[in-house]
Each structure stands twice: as structure tokens, then as C-alpha cells.
Design a protein around this motif. Sequence first.
Motif, PDB file in Angstrom:
ATOM      1  N   ALA A   1       0.662  -1.267  -0.022  1.00  0.00           N
ATOM      2  CA  ALA A   1      -0.202  -0.049  -0.021  1.00  0.00           C
ATOM      3  C   ALA A   1       0.829   1.374  -0.084  1.00  0.00           C
ATOM      4  O   ALA A   1       0.270   2.186  -0.213  1.00  0.00           O
ATOM      5  CB  ALA A   1      -0.867  -0.116   1.261  1.00  0.00           C
ATOM      6  N   ARG A   2       2.039   1.049   0.243  1.00  0.00           N
ATOM      7  CA  ARG A   2       3.019   2.343   0.261  1.00  0.00           C
ATOM      8  C   ARG A   2       3.044   2.977  -1.157  1.00  0.00           C
ATOM      9  O   ARG A   2       2.986   4.160  -1.153  1.00  0.00           O
ATOM     10  CB  ARG A   2       4.279   1.961   0.460  1.00  0.00           C
ATOM     11  N   SER A   3       2.952   2.394  -2.218  1.00  0.00           N
ATOM     12  CA  SER A   3       2.825   2.931  -3.612  1.00  0.00           C
ATOM     13  C   SER A   3       1.698   3.283  -4.043  1.00  0.00           C
ATOM     14  O   SER A   3       1.216   3.402  -5.127  1.00  0.00           O
ATOM     15  CB  SER A   3       3.720   2.118  -4.642  1.00  0.00           C
ATOM     16  N   ARG A   4       0.465   2.958  -3.403  1.00  0.00           N
ATOM     17  CA  ARG A   4      -0.820   3.166  -3.953  1.00  0.00           C
ATOM     18  C   ARG A   4      -1.619   3.992  -2.829  1.00  0.00           C
ATOM     19  O   ARG A   4      -1.806   3.522  -1.563  1.00  0.00           O
ATOM     20  CB  ARG A   4      -1.605   1.789  -3.860  1.00  0.00           C
ATOM     21  N   PRO A   5      -2.352   5.100  -3.203  1.00  0.00           N
ATOM     22  CA  PRO A   5      -3.104   5.803  -2.423  1.00  0.00           C
ATOM     23  C   PRO A   5      -4.310   5.100  -1.811  1.00  0.00           C
ATOM     24  O   PRO A   5      -4.989   4.741  -2.658  1.00  0.00           O
ATOM     25  CB  PRO A   5      -3.544   6.962  -3.212  1.00  0.00           C
ATOM     26  N   LEU A   6      -4.618   5.113  -0.617  1.00  0.00           N
ATOM     27  CA  LEU A   6      -5.783   4.343   0.155  1.00  0.00           C
ATOM     28  C   LEU A   6      -6.408   5.522   0.733  1.00  0.00           C
ATOM     29  O   LEU A   6      -5.918   6.700   1.273  1.00  0.00           O
ATOM     30  CB  LEU A   6      -5.308   3.426   1.022  1.00  0.00           C
TER      31      LEU A   6
ATOM     32  N   LEU B   1      -4.219  -5.852  -4.060  1.00  0.00           N
ATOM     33  CA  LEU B   1      -4.185  -4.323  -4.142  1.00  0.00           C
ATOM     34  C   LEU B   1      -3.874  -4.088  -5.676  1.00  0.00           C
ATOM     35  O   LEU B   1      -4.286  -2.931  -6.023  1.00  0.00           O
ATOM     36  CB  LEU B   1      -3.148  -3.871  -3.343  1.00  0.00           C
ATOM     37  N   ASN B   2      -3.291  -4.838  -6.639  1.00  0.00           N
ATOM     38  CA  ASN B   2      -3.088  -4.262  -8.045  1.00  0.00           C
ATOM     39  C   ASN B   2      -4.712  -4.352  -8.575  1.00  0.00           C
ATOM     40  O   ASN B   2      -4.850  -3.201  -9.418  1.00  0.00           O
ATOM     41  CB  ASN B   2      -2.275  -5.491  -8.647  1.00  0.00           C
ATOM     42  N   GLU B   3      -5.353  -5.357  -8.286  1.00  0.00           N
ATOM     43  CA  GLU B   3      -6.686  -5.494  -8.828  1.00  0.00           C
ATOM     44  C   GLU B   3      -7.490  -4.053  -8.378  1.00  0.00           C
ATOM     45  O   GLU B   3      -8.201  -3.394  -9.143  1.00  0.00           O
ATOM     46  CB  GLU B   3      -7.453  -6.786  -8.567  1.00  0.00           C
ATOM     47  N   ALA B   4      -7.402  -3.728  -7.356  1.00  0.00           N
ATOM     48  CA  ALA B   4      -8.230  -2.669  -6.531  1.00  0.00           C
ATOM     49  C   ALA B   4      -7.820  -1.615  -7.177  1.00  0.00           C
ATOM     50  O   ALA B   4      -8.436  -0.487  -7.618  1.00  0.00           O
ATOM     51  CB  ALA B   4      -8.086  -2.594  -5.311  1.00  0.00           C
ATOM     52  N   ALA B   5      -6.353  -1.281  -7.424  1.00  0.00           N
ATOM     53  CA  ALA B   5      -5.774  -0.161  -8.113  1.00  0.00           C
ATOM     54  C   ALA B   5      -6.470   0.016  -9.753  1.00  0.00           C
ATOM     55  O   ALA B   5      -6.660   1.304 -10.060  1.00  0.00           O
ATOM     56  CB  ALA B   5      -4.367  -0.143  -8.083  1.00  0.00           C
ATOM     57  N   ILE B   6      -6.339  -0.880 -10.421  1.00  0.00           N
ATOM     58  CA  ILE B   6      -6.808  -1.276 -11.749  1.00  0.00           C
ATOM     59  C   ILE B   6      -8.289  -0.535 -11.697  1.00  0.00           C
ATOM     60  O   ILE B   6      -8.741   0.205 -12.547  1.00  0.00           O
ATOM     61  CB  ILE B   6      -6.787  -2.369 -12.299  1.00  0.00           C
ATOM     62  N   LEU B   7      -9.245  -0.981 -10.693  1.00  0.00           N
ATOM     63  CA  LEU B   7     -10.593  -0.869 -10.647  1.00  0.00           C
ATOM     64  C   LEU B   7     -10.765   0.692 -10.230  1.00  0.00           C
ATOM     65  O   LEU B   7     -11.720   1.341 -10.877  1.00  0.00           O
ATOM     66  CB  LEU B   7     -11.432  -1.818  -9.776  1.00  0.00           C
ATOM     67  N   THR B   8      -9.933   1.266  -9.395  1.00  0.00           N
ATOM     68  CA  THR B   8     -10.035   2.703  -9.156  1.00  0.00           C
ATOM     69  C   THR B   8      -9.601   3.410 -10.353  1.00  0.00           C
ATOM     70  O   THR B   8     -10.452   4.447 -10.494  1.00  0.00           O
ATOM     71  CB  THR B   8      -8.970   2.951  -8.016  1.00  0.00           C
TER      72      THR B   8
ATOM     73  N   ARG C   1     -12.591   3.647 -12.725  1.00  0.00           N
ATOM     74  CA  ARG C   1     -13.819   4.489 -11.985  1.00  0.00           C
ATOM     75  C   ARG C   1     -13.495   5.815 -11.915  1.00  0.00           C
ATOM     76  O   ARG C   1     -14.151   6.550 -11.499  1.00  0.00           O
ATOM     77  CB  ARG C   1     -14.176   3.903 -10.776  1.00  0.00           C
ATOM     78  N   GLU C   2     -12.130   6.303 -12.409  1.00  0.00           N
ATOM     79  CA  GLU C   2     -11.865   7.715 -12.635  1.00  0.00           C
ATOM     80  C   GLU C   2     -11.796   8.243 -11.178  1.00  0.00           C
ATOM     81  O   GLU C   2     -12.107   9.355 -10.873  1.00  0.00           O
ATOM     82  CB  GLU C   2     -12.721   8.361 -13.294  1.00  0.00           C
ATOM     83  N   ARG C   3     -11.322   7.416 -10.130  1.00  0.00           N
ATOM     84  CA  ARG C   3     -11.107   7.988  -8.789  1.00  0.00           C
ATOM     85  C   ARG C   3      -9.586   8.141  -8.486  1.00  0.00           C
ATOM     86  O   ARG C   3      -8.765   7.568  -8.916  1.00  0.00           O
ATOM     87  CB  ARG C   3     -11.802   7.042  -7.639  1.00  0.00           C
ATOM     88  N   GLN C   4      -9.555   8.817  -7.559  1.00  0.00           N
ATOM     89  CA  GLN C   4      -8.065   9.204  -7.072  1.00  0.00           C
ATOM     90  C   GLN C   4      -7.313   8.420  -6.140  1.00  0.00           C
ATOM     91  O   GLN C   4      -6.058   8.165  -5.699  1.00  0.00           O
ATOM     92  CB  GLN C   4      -7.931  10.791  -6.594  1.00  0.00           C
ATOM     93  N   SER C   5      -8.189   7.749  -5.280  1.00  0.00           N
ATOM     94  CA  SER C   5      -7.579   6.848  -4.084  1.00  0.00           C
ATOM     95  C   SER C   5      -8.446   5.590  -4.007  1.00  0.00           C
ATOM     96  O   SER C   5      -9.764   5.624  -4.570  1.00  0.00           O
ATOM     97  CB  SER C   5      -7.908   7.320  -2.819  1.00  0.00           C
ATOM     98  N   ILE C   6      -7.899   4.362  -3.674  1.00  0.00           N
ATOM     99  CA  ILE C   6      -8.658   3.231  -3.452  1.00  0.00           C
ATOM    100  C   ILE C   6      -9.460   3.333  -2.187  1.00  0.00           C
ATOM    101  O   ILE C   6      -8.886   3.525  -1.156  1.00  0.00           O
ATOM    102  CB  ILE C   6      -7.477   2.017  -3.294  1.00  0.00           C
TER     103      ILE C   6
ATOM    104  N   ALA D   1     -13.558  -1.002  -3.827  1.00  0.00           N
ATOM    105  CA  ALA D   1     -12.727  -1.155  -4.923  1.00  0.00           C
ATOM    106  C   ALA D   1     -11.849  -2.660  -4.507  1.00  0.00           C
ATOM    107  O   ALA D   1     -11.895  -3.384  -5.189  1.00  0.00           O
ATOM    108  CB  ALA D   1     -11.510  -0.067  -4.996  1.00  0.00           C
ATOM    109  N   ILE D   2     -11.434  -2.663  -3.098  1.00  0.00           N
ATOM    110  CA  ILE D   2     -10.754  -3.919  -2.895  1.00  0.00           C
ATOM    111  C   ILE D   2     -11.846  -4.896  -2.630  1.00  0.00           C
ATOM    112  O   ILE D   2     -11.702  -5.982  -2.856  1.00  0.00           O
ATOM    113  CB  ILE D   2     -10.107  -3.342  -1.280  1.00  0.00           C
ATOM    114  N   SER D   3     -13.108  -4.832  -2.261  1.00  0.00           N
ATOM    115  CA  SER D   3     -13.839  -5.776  -2.127  1.00  0.00           C
ATOM    116  C   SER D   3     -14.237  -6.264  -3.472  1.00  0.00           C
ATOM    117  O   SER D   3     -14.412  -7.450  -3.627  1.00  0.00           O
ATOM    118  CB  SER D   3     -15.561  -5.098  -1.674  1.00  0.00           C
ATOM    119  N   ASP D   4     -14.595  -5.414  -4.412  1.00  0.00           N
ATOM    120  CA  ASP D   4     -14.753  -5.978  -5.878  1.00  0.00           C
ATOM    121  C   ASP D   4     -13.461  -6.606  -6.516  1.00  0.00           C
ATOM    122  O   ASP D   4     -13.648  -7.852  -7.321  1.00  0.00           O
ATOM    123  CB  ASP D   4     -14.966  -4.772  -6.871  1.00  0.00           C
ATOM    124  N   ALA D   5     -12.313  -6.077  -6.205  1.00  0.00           N
ATOM    125  CA  ALA D   5     -11.038  -7.066  -6.652  1.00  0.00           C
ATOM    126  C   ALA D   5     -10.877  -8.194  -5.694  1.00  0.00           C
ATOM    127  O   ALA D   5     -10.520  -9.274  -6.445  1.00  0.00           O
ATOM    128  CB  ALA D   5     -10.032  -6.178  -6.245  1.00  0.00           C
ATOM    129  N   LEU D   6     -11.233  -8.472  -4.437  1.00  0.00           N
ATOM    130  CA  LEU D   6     -11.359  -9.679  -3.924  1.00  0.00           C
ATOM    131  C   LEU D   6     -12.434 -10.531  -4.704  1.00  0.00           C
ATOM    132  O   LEU D   6     -12.134 -11.970  -4.750  1.00  0.00           O
ATOM    133  CB  LEU D   6     -11.689  -9.418  -2.257  1.00  0.00           C
TER     134      LEU D   6
END
Length: 361
Positions: free
Chosen positions: A82-87, A112-119, A122-127, A131-136
Motif C-alpha cells: 500500500a506504500r505506492s498506492r493511495p488509500l 491491491l493491484n486489481e483494486a488499483a486498476i478498478l479505481t 472508475r476515475e477515482r484518485q484513491s482506493i 474497490a478492494i471488495s470488488d477486487a477480492l
Amino acid sequence: DAVGRQRGAGIGGGNDEREQTLNQLLTEMDGFAENSGVILLAATNRPDVLDAALMRPGRFDRRIHVDLPDRRGREAILAVHARSRPLEPEVSLSDWASRTPGFSGADLSNLLNEAAILTARRERQSINDEAISDALERITMGLTAAPLQDNAKKRLIAYHEIGHALLATLLPKSDDLDKVTLLPRSGGVGGFARTMPDEEVLDSGLISKAYLEARMVMAMGGRAAELVVFGPSEITQGASSDLEMVSRIAREMVTRYGFSALGPLSLEGEGSEVFLGRDWLRSEPHHSQKTGNRIDAEVQQLARRALSQAVSLLECRRELMDELVNLLIERETIEGPEFRAVVERAGELGEANIEAAQVGL
């Protein structure tokens, strides 16, 4: 395992280039040649396929077995990725660590990769948690397909999934229900009831007979619901994967764990050829044909008993099933805590614990 696979495991054996590479590696590791200052490191996910000469004592000075991370370990791994991904601030890595038992470090990274792609899509700035639930769900169940439009098929699938979810909630030894949904997935999955494995069972590696029986009853929930609601002539093939799991658990209970009338005997093993001849050179069983027939009879008895118990637990709760099905059709997804609240409000949890104790679950 790319270099050190077992030699001569296929039909006819052979002295191919891979085996010559392994022979040279073993020669360099035998300790007779001058190789001071050379450190050999190796890693594998398949120690069962390695050559015996490579694994004998003295080849490697130390072996380190890396188990799957526990909850604290998963939380630390998620924090690293999560260090390189905005939560978003409300995302709790501790909660997601508790919801991912059995995940490896690579699985958590992929989550977290899938959550970042979904984010990003969806044109959002942070996860966020959504997004994590949908990625799971995407990782564990597959891609989301188009929602069902046929009301009759939708109601049938709803009863099937409610059967699983209700039994998972009623049985005290079963895994906790995480969610039940009607949203279909790729591969023909019309819906699913997802449970969260007991982390204590995963960490200890000790599985009780009551836990396995509860898993079989819960797996039979879909078929039992179809029998209770639609009758024997209208059951569907939707329970095929459930029946496969029940058959596998029942056979392991009989042949490996000694959980049957055959007694405390281990009658079948996991051993098989791992290369070319695996499907052709099957070893003969170590028991007689008569014992094999008794094994089949015990497996059938365990499966039938699980279905009978599932039917008996659902039959007397038809009104609650109808209420939950209507709620699922309306919402399409019911989270585990909300589902348990509905069942508890109906006053069924206490009675189910008494019934489960009476049938040995």
C-alpha cells in the motif's frame, strides 16, 4: 524445481539436457571440488517433485520453510504494497487482513493491484473499500457477468444460494458467512454464497470431524433448498460442484482420517507419479475389493446423511427462506452481518444450535 526435478520419472526415463544439468549441479555440490566463496541459494513451490539426491542431508546447510502468513503477517504485507498506492483514510488494512485468510503474499499483492486498476477505471484518485471488495471477488470468483433478467431463473438461483447461506449461519461449526449474491460470474456461476475460513483451523492445521460434517451439510444447502421448494423432479445441475466437494470430503474422512465405521485406518494415500506417466501408471490400491466396496458405501452414507440433515434444517424454516430470497432478489447482494441479523431477528440461531447438537454437528 525448474532444474532439480526428479530424474527418470517419465515413461522410459532418459538422459536429456535437464538431467545433465542436474547431474553437473550435484557434482559441484558434493564437496570434493574447491568451491569456497560460492553460496548456492534455491527456492521452490514444489518440493515434492525434487530429485532425492538434491534433497538428501548435506546438500543444503539450511532449509527454510515459508508458511502462509497469519493475520498480522498479512496486515504487514498489505502495508508494504500500500506504500505506492493511495488509500482512502477509512480503509483498514487490519480488517482486510482478517478477511483474507489463506492468502499468500503474491495473492495480497494481486488484490491491491486489481483494486488499483478498478479505481483507475472508475476515475477515482484513491482506493476505497468498495474497490478492494470488488477486487477480492474478481480474484476468488471471477469476472462479473451481465445481471440475470429471467425472474424464474433468478428466483431458483436465489433459493439455491440462500440454502447455502442459511445453513452456514445456522451451523455452529461452519465457517462464517461473508456474503451471498445473485450477481453472476464468468464461467456460468449464477451467484454464490462466500464463507470465510476459520483462521484458527488454517493456522493449526487440525480439522475436526464436526467441522468436516458441517462443511458437507453447508455444501448440500443448495440441493436441499431445491428439494424443499421445488421438489425432487425440479432439481438442477447447479449443485454439481457442491457434490464434488462433498464426495471428496467424505472419501477423505473414510480413507485418510478414520472418521467412519471402517475404523482408524489409512486406506488411500496421496502418492502418484508427478510427470509423464502420472495418468497411465496409477498404483494399485492397498486394500481388497471388498474393502473398496465398503469405502464406497461409507462415502455414500456420509453424503446422504449430509443431504438429509440439510433438508431437515431448511424444511422447518420455509418462511424464513422465502423472506431471505425476496430480500436477496431485491438487493442482489446481502452482506454476512446483515444476513445474520435477519436470521437472529427471526429467533432461529438458538434453536439451530440445539438441533445441530442433536445431530452431532
